[in-house]
Scaffold this active site. Structure first.
Site, mmCIF file in Angstrom:
data_model
loop_
_atom_site.group_PDB
_atom_site.id
_atom_site.type_symbol
_atom_site.label_atom_id
_atom_site.label_comp_id
_atom_site.label_asym_id
_atom_site.label_seq_id
_atom_site.Cartn_x
_atom_site.Cartn_y
_atom_site.Cartn_z
ATOM 1 N N ASN A 171 0.872 -1.171 0.000
ATOM 2 C CA ASN A 171 0.000 0.000 0.000
ATOM 3 C C ASN A 171 0.915 1.229 0.000
ATOM 4 O OD1 ASN A 171 -1.809 2.033 0.490
ATOM 5 N ND2 ASN A 171 -2.812 1.030 2.229
ATOM 6 N N GLU A 189 -8.396 -4.730 5.102
ATOM 7 C CA GLU A 189 -8.305 -4.372 3.679
ATOM 8 C C GLU A 189 -7.146 -5.090 3.002
ATOM 9 O OE1 GLU A 189 -8.900 -0.232 5.137
ATOM 10 O OE2 GLU A 189 -9.713 0.096 3.137
ATOM 11 N N MET A 209 -11.667 10.038 18.033
ATOM 12 C CA MET A 209 -12.981 9.815 18.648
ATOM 13 C C MET A 209 -12.871 9.416 20.118
ATOM 14 S SD MET A 209 -16.149 10.082 18.325
ATOM 15 C CE MET A 209 -16.922 10.054 16.705
ATOM 16 N N HIS A 265 -13.190 2.959 -0.286
ATOM 17 C CA HIS A 265 -13.236 1.919 0.767
ATOM 18 C C HIS A 265 -13.798 0.609 0.228
ATOM 19 C CE1 HIS A 265 -13.542 5.084 4.254
ATOM 20 N NE2 HIS A 265 -12.289 4.681 4.080
ATOM 21 N N ARG A 306 -12.533 15.565 7.439
ATOM 22 C CA ARG A 306 -13.277 15.932 6.220
ATOM 23 C C ARG A 306 -14.730 16.248 6.551
ATOM 24 N NH1 ARG A 306 -11.668 10.672 2.959
ATOM 25 N NH2 ARG A 306 -10.049 10.321 4.496
ATOM 26 N N LEU A 346 -16.447 3.074 9.732
ATOM 27 C CA LEU A 346 -16.325 4.299 10.536
ATOM 28 C C LEU A 346 -14.933 4.380 11.145
ATOM 29 C CD1 LEU A 346 -19.775 4.093 12.400
ATOM 30 C CD2 LEU A 346 -19.258 5.149 10.189
ATOM 31 N N ARG A 384 -2.603 -2.029 -3.421
ATOM 32 C CA ARG A 384 -3.796 -1.204 -3.236
ATOM 33 C C ARG A 384 -3.688 -0.030 -4.208
ATOM 34 N NH1 ARG A 384 -5.053 3.527 0.842
ATOM 35 N NH2 ARG A 384 -7.251 3.770 0.339
HETATM 36 P P1 AMP Z 1 -9.158 3.928 11.596
HETATM 37 O O1 AMP Z 1 -9.056 5.054 10.597
HETATM 38 O O2 AMP Z 1 -10.010 2.795 11.150
HETATM 39 O O3 AMP Z 1 -7.829 3.489 12.133
HETATM 40 O O4 AMP Z 1 -9.930 4.535 12.870
HETATM 41 C C1 AMP Z 1 -9.412 5.617 13.580
HETATM 42 C C2 AMP Z 1 -10.503 6.175 14.493
HETATM 43 O O5 AMP Z 1 -10.973 5.132 15.360
HETATM 44 C C3 AMP Z 1 -10.029 7.314 15.379
HETATM 45 O O6 AMP Z 1 -11.011 8.334 15.410
HETATM 46 C C4 AMP Z 1 -9.939 6.653 16.739
HETATM 47 O O7 AMP Z 1 -10.152 7.579 17.764
HETATM 48 C C5 AMP Z 1 -11.108 5.690 16.657
HETATM 49 N N1 AMP Z 1 -11.031 4.670 17.695
HETATM 50 C C6 AMP Z 1 -10.131 3.680 17.859
HETATM 51 N N2 AMP Z 1 -10.388 2.987 18.990
HETATM 52 C C7 AMP Z 1 -11.485 3.556 19.564
HETATM 53 C C8 AMP Z 1 -12.245 3.335 20.747
HETATM 54 N N3 AMP Z 1 -11.927 2.359 21.594
HETATM 55 N N4 AMP Z 1 -13.305 4.133 20.997
HETATM 56 C C9 AMP Z 1 -13.627 5.125 20.157
HETATM 57 N N5 AMP Z 1 -12.959 5.401 19.019
HETATM 58 C C10 AMP Z 1 -11.896 4.636 18.729
#
Ligand code: AMP
Length: 394
Positions: A7, A381, A281, A178, A239, A207, A89
């Site tokens: 990737n 992925e 988050m 995605h 975004r 998400l 990818r």
């Molecule tokens: P990703 O792009 O799939 O790696 O996801 C990243 C997002 O997942 C970020 O906003 C992180 O804060 C959120 N995230 C990861 N673990 C948690 C959790 N235990 N509770 C809430 N959000 C999470």
């Protein structure tokens, strides 16, 4: 069968080597800050031994040398002949590619012609492919596109109501992204529910920092929230997702923003970050009871997702599962609960205990009275890219 997945980003390269007899990952790693003073190398073997190094790496070609050194030195492979193929990818396959395809010269020319549609991603993807062609010309290379899964969308879903020539001449339409994640989630959901994926209608919610939702009907993507670029749709980490495009003219004409500033504003300074100053988050959820802007960020995020769920129920009619994946979808029971709250009208009812249970990979969290199964599926992925690569070689 062993497949290496690459990737390539503009200054980074992620890799994973899979054994596709067991679908397990031998070795994975990330090289960051390529062409900067000190590139960062981190990798693990059999998900255990972690090694971090700093080194100057000049370009993508040298990065591949480093990756193959890692694979050889650690004894994971002893010869390139052990690799059945490399799966790349590739973000944008335009309308050329509806599925993974073997890399050839025609593809490279097509990917170059698509650079204006994915200026940040396709050039980096091409760099990775070309570097590998030089290093190992006989090794089979397969491109797996983020857009390909959504090429099944009907024209009423992928067309914007713009003058038709913008589509015919300039290829302005909705592509969706995605795709590897939504495709993987579909397969795993079918396995989990013991059904055939090509008979299933699901709503897949990816998400993460980037976020999108996909309506899948009888195993095919029929709509998705991202559009011409990954900017459209849900509220994301940085975004904006959907906005009235007239805001862009207003900022440009009345507020003296340059087009570049607006681009940066919408892609890098909006979303959760724009509303509350934070895009992680976990931190946002921690602070939301003390600070209204954090609560508002969560509320806008959840509200937009609910609107898409409602829209996709209307499109699909029958929904066999609502599936959550990626960082937030997999790990935040709070966000899952907020999204599913008050959706009884669609037959959605959660079981709080199941939703809060800490489980590793895949689990359901619907109430026994829920008409719609609610699932958490861990996305992968890279494994999906490896599996699509394998499928093409068999
Ligand atoms: P990703 O792009 O799939 O790696 O996801 C990243 C997002 O997942 C970020 O906003 C992180 O804060 C959120 N995230 C990861 N673990 C948690 C959790 N235990 N509770 C809430 N959000 C999470």
């Amino acid at each position: 069968m062993r497949v290496l997945v690459l990737n390539s980003g503009s200054s980074s390269l992620k890799f994973k080597l899979f054994n596709l007899t067991t679908n397990s990952c031998f070795c994975s790693g990330l090289i960051e800050k390529i062409a900067e003073v000190q590139s960062l190398i981190s990798f693990s073997i059999h998900q255990e031994k972690k090694i971090d190094k700093k080194l100057f790496i000049k370009n993508h070609h040298d990065t591949l040398e480093v990756i193959f050194d890692i694979l050889f030195d650690s004894g994971v492979i002893v010869s390139l002949d052990e690799l059945s193929a490399v799966g790349h990818r590739v973000v944008h396959g335009g309308e050329y590619y509806t599925k993974a395809s073997i890399v050839d010269e025609v593809m490279i020319q097509r990917l170059k012609s698509l650079i204006p549609l994915a200026p940040l991603h396709n050039p980096a993807n091409i760099l990775g492919i070309e570097a590998l062609m030089k290093k190992a010309p006989h090794l089979k290379q397969v491109a797996v596109f983020d857009t390909a899964f959504h090429q099944s969308m009907p024209s009423k879903a992928y067309m914007y109501a713009l003058p038709i020539d913008l589509y015919k001449k300039d290829k302005i339409r909705r592509y969706g992204f995605h795709g590897s994640s939504h495709a993987y989630v579909l397969k795993q959901t079918a396995k989990f529910l013991n059904q055939n994926s090509d008979e299933m209608n699901i709503i897949s919610l990816h998400l993460g920092n980037g976020a999108s939702v996909c309506a899948i009907k009888e195993g095919l993507s029929v709509d998705t929230s991202m559009g011409f670029t990954p900017l459209e749709g849900l509220v994301m980490g940085t975004r904006s997702g959907d906005i009235d495009s007239a805001i862009i003219f207003y900022l440009y004409k009345e507020k003296a923003y340059t087009l570049e500033e607006i681009d940066i504003l919408l892609n890098q300074k909006s979303g959760l970050l724009g509303v509350c100053g934070e895009n992680d988050m976990r931190l946002i959820l921690d602070k939301k009871d003390k600070d209204k802007s954090f609560q508002l960020a969560v509320d806008i995020f959840v509200y937009r997702i609910k609107k898409y769920i409602g829209a996709y129920f209307a499109i699909l009619g029958r929904v066999d599962a609502l599936v959550f994946t990626a960082g937030i979808g997999e790990h935040s029971s709070k966000i899952r609960e907020m999204i599913c709250n008050d959706l009884e009208v669609f037959g959605i009812k959660t079981d709080a205990e199941k939703n809060n249970s800490k489980q590793e990979k895949e689990f359901s969290f619907h109430h026994t009275n829920s008409r719609v199964p609610l699932l958490v599926i861990k996305t992968d992925e890279e494994l999906e890219i490896a599996l699509q690569t394998k499928e093409l070689l068999l």
